[in-house]
Design an enzyme around this catalytic site. Structure first.
Site, short mmCIF file in Angstrom:
data_model
loop_
_atom_site.label_atom_id
_atom_site.label_comp_id
_atom_site.label_asym_id
_atom_site.label_seq_id
_atom_site.Cartn_x
_atom_site.Cartn_y
_atom_site.Cartn_z
N TYR A 158 61.27 19.64 -12.35
CA TYR A 158 59.89 19.20 -12.33
C TYR A 158 59.88 17.78 -11.50
CZ TYR A 158 55.01 18.91 -14.49
OH TYR A 158 53.66 18.59 -14.84
N ARG A 211 47.64 19.97 -1.89
CA ARG A 211 47.84 18.57 -2.10
C ARG A 211 49.03 18.76 -3.21
NH1 ARG A 211 48.74 16.84 -6.62
NH2 ARG A 211 46.69 16.74 -7.88
N LYS A 229 55.92 24.70 -12.91
CA LYS A 229 54.94 24.43 -14.04
C LYS A 229 55.23 25.45 -14.90
CE LYS A 229 52.28 20.89 -13.00
NZ LYS A 229 51.72 20.08 -13.47
N GLU A 300 46.38 24.69 -9.57
CA GLU A 300 47.38 23.67 -9.60
C GLU A 300 47.26 23.09 -8.11
OE1 GLU A 300 48.97 22.43 -12.35
OE2 GLU A 300 49.34 20.73 -11.25
N ASP A 301 47.46 21.79 -8.13
CA ASP A 301 47.48 20.83 -6.77
C ASP A 301 46.68 21.54 -5.57
OD1 ASP A 301 48.79 19.44 -8.28
OD2 ASP A 301 50.84 19.67 -7.18
N ASP A 323 44.56 22.24 -14.09
CA ASP A 323 45.57 21.34 -14.65
C ASP A 323 45.25 19.99 -14.20
OD1 ASP A 323 47.68 20.53 -16.14
OD2 ASP A 323 48.99 20.64 -14.50
N ASP A 324 44.95 19.65 -12.92
CA ASP A 324 45.03 18.38 -12.45
C ASP A 324 43.90 17.50 -12.88
OD1 ASP A 324 47.26 18.18 -10.53
OD2 ASP A 324 46.39 20.04 -9.75
N ASN A 468 52.43 11.00 -8.74
CA ASN A 468 53.77 11.51 -8.72
C ASN A 468 53.81 11.95 -7.21
OD1 ASN A 468 54.08 11.75 -11.67
ND2 ASN A 468 52.66 13.57 -11.68
N1 NAD Z 1 50.47 12.18 -14.27
C1 NAD Z 1 50.00 13.25 -14.00
O1 NAD Z 1 49.76 14.16 -15.03
C2 NAD Z 1 49.14 13.66 -12.87
C3 NAD Z 1 48.21 14.78 -12.89
C4 NAD Z 1 47.42 15.34 -11.59
C5 NAD Z 1 47.70 14.25 -10.44
N2 NAD Z 1 48.56 13.48 -10.55
C6 NAD Z 1 48.72 12.39 -9.38
O2 NAD Z 1 47.73 11.78 -8.82
C7 NAD Z 1 47.47 11.80 -7.60
C8 NAD Z 1 46.24 11.90 -6.98
O3 NAD Z 1 46.00 13.48 -7.43
P1 NAD Z 1 44.45 13.96 -6.93
O4 NAD Z 1 44.53 15.32 -7.13
O5 NAD Z 1 43.61 12.99 -7.80
O6 NAD Z 1 44.54 13.86 -5.43
P2 NAD Z 1 43.01 13.51 -4.44
O7 NAD Z 1 43.72 13.78 -3.18
O8 NAD Z 1 42.17 14.61 -5.06
O9 NAD Z 1 42.52 12.17 -4.85
C9 NAD Z 1 43.45 11.00 -4.41
C10 NAD Z 1 42.21 9.84 -4.38
O10 NAD Z 1 42.87 8.78 -3.97
C11 NAD Z 1 42.21 7.83 -3.18
N3 NAD Z 1 43.15 6.90 -2.50
C12 NAD Z 1 43.96 7.31 -1.39
N4 NAD Z 1 44.60 6.42 -1.01
C13 NAD Z 1 44.09 5.35 -1.51
C14 NAD Z 1 44.28 3.86 -1.61
N5 NAD Z 1 45.35 3.62 -0.67
N6 NAD Z 1 43.79 3.11 -2.37
C15 NAD Z 1 42.81 3.57 -3.15
N7 NAD Z 1 42.65 4.81 -3.36
C16 NAD Z 1 43.25 5.72 -2.46
C17 NAD Z 1 41.53 8.90 -2.43
O11 NAD Z 1 40.33 8.19 -1.90
C18 NAD Z 1 41.18 9.90 -3.51
O12 NAD Z 1 39.95 9.40 -4.23
C19 NAD Z 1 48.67 12.46 -7.18
O13 NAD Z 1 49.86 11.70 -6.57
C20 NAD Z 1 48.99 13.38 -8.25
O14 NAD Z 1 50.40 13.51 -8.25
C21 NAD Z 1 49.28 12.96 -11.63
O1 LMR Z 2 52.94 17.94 -11.51
C1 LMR Z 2 52.97 16.84 -12.11
O2 LMR Z 2 54.03 16.50 -12.26
C2 LMR Z 2 51.61 16.26 -12.61
C3 LMR Z 2 50.41 16.65 -11.85
O3 LMR Z 2 50.05 18.06 -12.07
C4 LMR Z 2 50.65 16.24 -10.37
O4 LMR Z 2 50.02 16.94 -9.55
O5 LMR Z 2 51.11 15.15 -9.89
MG MG Z 3 49.46 18.86 -10.33
#
Ligand code: NAD
Ligand code: LMR
Ligand code: MG
Length: 637
Positions: A158, A211, A229, A300-301, A323-324, A468
């Site tokens: 993962y 994404r 996943k 997802e993503d 999930d996101d 991530n």
């Molecule tokens: N920890 C978790 O469980 C978890 C879950 C889901 C997503 N994530 C992570 O969150 C991140 C974003 O996912 P998402 O689905 O929301 O993506 P997304 O593309 O939908 O959104 C990204 C956001 O970040 C903003 N952004 C981009 N560059 C930026 C910068 N330089 N400064 C400020 N804001 C900026 C964009 O404007 C947008 O609003 C990814 O890295 C993903 O891996 C983590």
């Molecule tokens: O996949 C992960 O580790 C968490 C989340 O779903 C992500 O998109 O980053």
């Molecule tokens: Mg994800």
């Protein structure tokens, strides 16, 4: 040429094929395959056709007949392989080049630093390959290892290693896993799903690769995410490995580098947009839900443009969640309740926090909305709750003046502030937040200066860089504790080690949606619910903090230890089913009966349905005899 065809025909009739069958065979294959053979430096002895009674996955698992990605599209159609291989067929020359590359260099030629999967070491990739090969040979053993070594192996199968595996999928590819649907499969999907060899599927995870983590558009290479996943569905959530289905929908990729890669196995075209895009996804959903109507479907993503609209499109018709958006939101809320407990505050103190959230995408806005919802539960009005957030994206602070605000962002756009596009650090300086949440996927934006401000304003600043993989996290644990003088309450999306600050050990927690989705999906499946509601997500979130033992709380951990991931998923499933019951969505009569007897009975019922990786006695079955296990599955849970 005629001579060759005659020799081929003779060969086929020697193998017992009737003349009409030979005729159609040659029409489909004939000269075209001979023309391919003509580039071969040796004179072909005979026009060879092999005959097999096998179809579908049995061919892919038969080393004599398997051609992997080189099965021509027309042959895939004939042999029931459509959807079981990546959509773009490779030539044998391309396969040879890939195999020779591996022959000379192993996997060493993939330099992790070059492909921006920071945090992934050579040791990670070696272990990933080892586990991959084990999974191909013996799934029971693979899952047994995973269950028993979850904390060690989750970062391998993962995040962060899965990010590297996706970015390099076209180089690492060995054999297919799951199903591939593409824009070229229009009007075929309903039949393609029958190429999957299993009649029962309990869970489907699908991505369109747009994404992948914070690594952007990886096209068909993104399939590694649903695979990872679902490995967690099995290891953490107790789903049966034979009843889960990873899928990718290939509508093209806007990643030009990937499109120019000779071994890339997806459609080499820009992504479909608008109606054409939605038509493909609609067809996919109809096809999979048509064959497996009881399955839970996890999105997802998907990138921001489609994540929320797709969720709205299907959430009232099928047991679907994103999930996101939703899993991440429940995870963040759970961790914040944990943070309240670590700080010695009651859960209701969540309503007193001030948040600056970096990233207004699917994850960021999902998290903000759900924290706001829990603040409302603790007595704030929706407006008061919204006022506790400052959301910053790549353009800066989001205010009501911003053009083109989406519906889910608008309630959190600041109405009272005129500084449109204010910089992140200025917002932090002005708002003095108690908590920072990072979901921008853009790397180290929680700079030393930002972290120092947080330490200045708070006794225990809450720092949650949730992006991530590791390369995209907003700060490392070390940076957070260094600049917050060891006082940060810290949780990150990808795993981080505990760190020393002076003589103090500072605890790291992992704020990753893996705490929620396996249990949530198991709860929704066993409930036979036809929806995943906010109430179910909130119940799942609230469960997390109650599971942190006092000792771990005193160390500063905001989530229960991953060592007990199966127990956590069981409790999340229980909470999900009870919330479903409250909302009239517990449609499984057996579960209703157990719940009526008490929580302990429902817990035992869930436990009984969780897969345990152990060898079972194998029995040969007469081809005409009905399969007793399939009947039991239909009548059981
Ligand atoms: N920890 C978790 O469980 C978890 C879950 C889901 C997503 N994530 C992570 O969150 C991140 C974003 O996912 P998402 O689905 O929301 O993506 P997304 O593309 O939908 O959104 C990204 C956001 O970040 C903003 N952004 C981009 N560059 C930026 C910068 N330089 N400064 C400020 N804001 C900026 C964009 O404007 C947008 O609003 C990814 O890295 C993903 O891996 C983590
Ligand atoms: O996949 C992960 O580790 C968490 C989340 O779903 C992500 O998109 O980053
Ligand atoms: Mg994800």
């Amino acid at each position: 040429m005629t001579g060759v065809i005659q020799r081929g025909t003779a060969l086929l009739s020697r193998q017992g094929l009737s003349e009409p069958a030979i005729g159609s065979f040659l029409r489909v294959l004939g000269c075209r395959s001979y023309a391919d053979a003509a580039s071969f430096p040796y004179e072909p002895k005979e026009f060879e056709i092999s005959v097999t009674r096998n179809r579908g996955v049995d061919i892919l698992h038969d080393p004599v007949y398997n051609k992997g990605t080189a099965h021509p599209l027309i042959e895939r159609e004939r042999l029931g392989l459509r959807g079981l291989l990546p959509p773009g067929a490779l030539t044998m020359a391309q396969q040879k080049a890939r195999a020779m590359h591996r022959y000379w260099h192993g996997e060493d030629y993939i330099d992790p630093s070059q492909i921006e999967s920071g945090g992934v070491t050579h040791e990670h990739t070696r272990k990933w390959l080892c586990l991959q090969e084990l999974q191909d040979r013996n799934e029971t053993l693979f899952y047994r290892l995973l269950v028993e070594n979850f904390v060690e192996m989750a970062p391998i199968i993962y995040t962060p290693t899965v990010g590297w595996a996706c970015a390099n999928h076209h180089k690492l590819y060995r054999r297919p896993r799951g199903m591939y649907f593409s824009a070229n499969d229009r009007r075929e999907m309903a039949s393609m799903v029958w190429n999957w060899p299993h009649d029962q599927v309990d869970a489907i995870v699908v991505t369109d690769g747009s994404r992948i983590l914070g690594l952007g558009d990886l096209g068909t290479n993104g399939l590694g995410i649903p695979v990872g996943k679902l490995d967690l569905y099995v290891a953490a959530g107790g789903f049966h490995p034979g009843r889960v289905l990873p899928c990718v929908i290939d509508v093209g990729t806007n990643n030009e580098l990937l499109r120019n890669e000779p071994w890339y196995m997806g459609l080499k075209q820009p992504r479909l947009r608008g109606d054409a895009y939605y038509e493909v996804i609609d067809e996919f959903v109809t096809a999979v839900m048509g064959r497996w109507p009881k399955a839970v479907l996890q999105f997802e993503d998907f990138n921001i443009e489609h994540a929320a609209p797709l969720l709205q499109r299907y959430r009232h018709h099928h047991c679907v969640f994103n999930d996101d958006v939703q899993g991440t939101a429940a995870t963040a809320v759970g961790g914040l309740y944990g943070a309240m407990a670590v700080a010695g505050k009651p859960a209701s103190a969540l309503a007193d926090q001030r948040f600056v959230v970096l990233g207004a995408g699917s994850a960021g806005m999902g998290v903000v909305s759900m924290i706001a919802l829990s603040m409302v539960k603790h007595g704030l009005s929706p407006e008061e709750a919204s006022s506790r957030f400052h959301v910053v994206d790549h353009k800066g602070l989001i205010t009501a003046q911003r053009d083109g605000l989406e519906d889910h962002v608008r309630p959190f756009a600041r109405k009272d502030e005129s500084i449109e596009a204010e910089a992140f650090i200025d917002v932090v300086r002005r708002v003095k937040p108690t908590a920072l949440i990072g979901l921008a996927g853009a790397g180290r934006l929680f700079t030393p200066d930002v972290l120092k401000l947080m330490a200045q304003y708070n006794e225990r600043p809450i720092i949650m860089p949730m992006s991530n993989p590791t390369s995209r996290m907003e700060c490392t644990h070390e940076e957070a504790q260094l600049h917050c003088e060891g006082r940060a309450i810290f949780a990150s999306g990808s795993p981080q080690e505990d760190v020393q600050f002076g003589d103090k050990t500072c605890a790291a927690s992992q704020a990753n949606n893996m705490y929620i989705f396996p249990g949530l999906a198991m709860g929704a499946l066993l409930a036979r619910s036809n929806a995943v509601t906010d109430g179910m997500l909130m119940a799942a979130a609230e469960t997390l903090a109650t599971m942190i033992p006092a000792k771990e709380l005193s160390e500063g951990r905001v989530y229960p230890s991953m060592h007990q991931i199966r127990d956590i998923s069981l409790s999340v499933a229980l909470a999900t089913m009870k919330a479903a019951a409250d909302e009239g969505l517990l449609h499984n009569s057996n579960a209703v009966k157990e719940l009526a007897r008490g929580d302990a009975y429902l817990r035992r019922y869930i436990h009984k349905h969780m897969y345990v990786p152990q060898y079972t006695t194998l029995m040969p079955l007469d081809p005409h005899q009905p399969d007793p296990t399939a009947a039991a599955l239909r009548n059981g849970a």
